[in-house]
Design an enzyme around this catalytic site. Sequence first.
Site, PDB file in Angstrom:
ATOM      1  N   SER A   1       0.850  -1.187   0.000  1.00 33.99           N
ATOM      2  CA  SER A   1       0.000   0.000   0.000  1.00 33.99           C
ATOM      3  C   SER A   1       0.880   1.229   0.000  1.00 33.99           C
ATOM      4  O   SER A   1       1.907   1.259   0.674  1.00 33.99           O
ATOM      5  CB  SER A   1      -0.893   0.002   1.245  1.00 33.99           C
ATOM      6  OG  SER A   1      -1.627   1.211   1.320  1.00 33.99           O
TER       7      SER A   1
ATOM      8  N   HIS B   1      -0.508   4.240   0.749  1.00 35.11           N
ATOM      9  CA  HIS B   1      -1.333   5.283   1.360  1.00 35.11           C
ATOM     10  C   HIS B   1      -0.416   6.351   1.889  1.00 35.11           C
ATOM     11  O   HIS B   1       0.594   6.092   2.523  1.00 35.11           O
ATOM     12  CB  HIS B   1      -2.246   4.707   2.444  1.00 35.11           C
ATOM     13  CG  HIS B   1      -3.455   4.089   1.824  1.00 35.11           C
ATOM     14  ND1 HIS B   1      -4.618   4.779   1.643  1.00 35.11           N
ATOM     15  CD2 HIS B   1      -3.647   2.881   1.280  1.00 35.11           C
ATOM     16  CE1 HIS B   1      -5.499   4.000   1.039  1.00 35.11           C
ATOM     17  NE2 HIS B   1      -4.920   2.837   0.805  1.00 35.11           N
TER      18      HIS B   1
ATOM     19  N   ARG C   1      -0.959   9.854  -2.028  1.00 39.95           N
ATOM     20  CA  ARG C   1      -1.720  11.013  -2.495  1.00 39.95           C
ATOM     21  C   ARG C   1      -1.043  12.306  -2.037  1.00 39.95           C
ATOM     22  O   ARG C   1      -1.145  13.329  -2.677  1.00 39.95           O
ATOM     23  CB  ARG C   1      -3.148  10.960  -1.952  1.00 39.95           C
ATOM     24  CG  ARG C   1      -3.966   9.811  -2.480  1.00 39.95           C
ATOM     25  CD  ARG C   1      -5.393   9.878  -1.941  1.00 39.95           C
ATOM     26  NE  ARG C   1      -5.450   9.841  -0.481  1.00 39.95           N
ATOM     27  CZ  ARG C   1      -5.526   8.741   0.260  1.00 39.95           C
ATOM     28  NH1 ARG C   1      -5.555   7.568  -0.326  1.00 39.95           N
ATOM     29  NH2 ARG C   1      -5.596   8.809   1.561  1.00 39.95           N
TER      30      ARG C   1
ATOM     31  N   ASP D   1      -3.484  -2.862  -1.697  1.00 41.27           N
ATOM     32  CA  ASP D   1      -4.475  -1.836  -1.424  1.00 41.27           C
ATOM     33  C   ASP D   1      -4.047  -0.571  -2.142  1.00 41.27           C
ATOM     34  O   ASP D   1      -2.864  -0.239  -2.173  1.00 41.27           O
ATOM     35  CB  ASP D   1      -4.535  -1.592   0.091  1.00 41.27           C
ATOM     36  CG  ASP D   1      -5.545  -0.530   0.479  1.00 41.27           C
ATOM     37  OD1 ASP D   1      -6.601  -0.459  -0.165  1.00 41.27           O
ATOM     38  OD2 ASP D   1      -5.269   0.221   1.425  1.00 41.27           O
TER      39      ASP D   1
ATOM     40  N   GLY E   1      -5.768   2.207  -5.288  1.00 47.58           N
ATOM     41  CA  GLY E   1      -5.927   2.435  -6.710  1.00 47.58           C
ATOM     42  C   GLY E   1      -6.731   1.396  -7.462  1.00 47.58           C
ATOM     43  O   GLY E   1      -6.850   1.469  -8.674  1.00 47.58           O
TER      44      GLY E   1
ATOM     45  N   ARG F   1     -12.295   2.725  -1.605  1.00 49.64           N
ATOM     46  CA  ARG F   1     -13.017   3.877  -2.146  1.00 49.64           C
ATOM     47  C   ARG F   1     -14.283   3.499  -2.916  1.00 49.64           C
ATOM     48  O   ARG F   1     -15.326   4.114  -2.677  1.00 49.64           O
ATOM     49  CB  ARG F   1     -12.058   4.706  -2.998  1.00 49.64           C
ATOM     50  CG  ARG F   1     -12.611   6.066  -3.307  1.00 49.64           C
ATOM     51  CD  ARG F   1     -11.558   7.058  -3.715  1.00 49.64           C
ATOM     52  NE  ARG F   1     -10.646   7.277  -2.608  1.00 49.64           N
ATOM     53  CZ  ARG F   1      -9.369   7.592  -2.752  1.00 49.64           C
ATOM     54  NH1 ARG F   1      -8.850   7.716  -3.935  1.00 49.64           N
ATOM     55  NH2 ARG F   1      -8.595   7.786  -1.699  1.00 49.64           N
TER      56      ARG F   1
END
Length: 134
Positions: A26, A28, A31, A59, A61, A83
């Site tokens: 991931s 995260h 962004r 995880d 995209g 999302r």
Amino acid sequence: MVVKGVVRADDARACIDAGAAAIVVSNHGGRQLDGAVATARALPEVVEAAAGRVDVYVDGGLRSGADILRALALGARAVMIGRPILWGLACGGRQGVESVLADLDAQLREAAALAGAATLDQITPDLIFGSRAH
């Protein structure tokens, strides 16, 4: 313990050596950090480093059944879908979530069929990279 946020082989090995039961590739925070490594780029390296000792999940995209197919072909044991589920929940409550999940399932089945994979175990890296016969 499942460790999330792994995008490098050395970190994957360190997590496994420390007792991780699984790893989540991931980015995260990606962004917020322009140029963060894409999970699709990191996934094969982490899977190789895990060497089957733990499951590797991904995880970030993933928005379609084709995205899921690619992640599985790159070695993920499973994917995490956040999302799209939240979008479904916001737009339609429980029915919205069920609709998103049904759509992703249908898209994955169609993408797998188009790639020639009748079952999940037939989703292999050659679906992404082609044959590597020498």
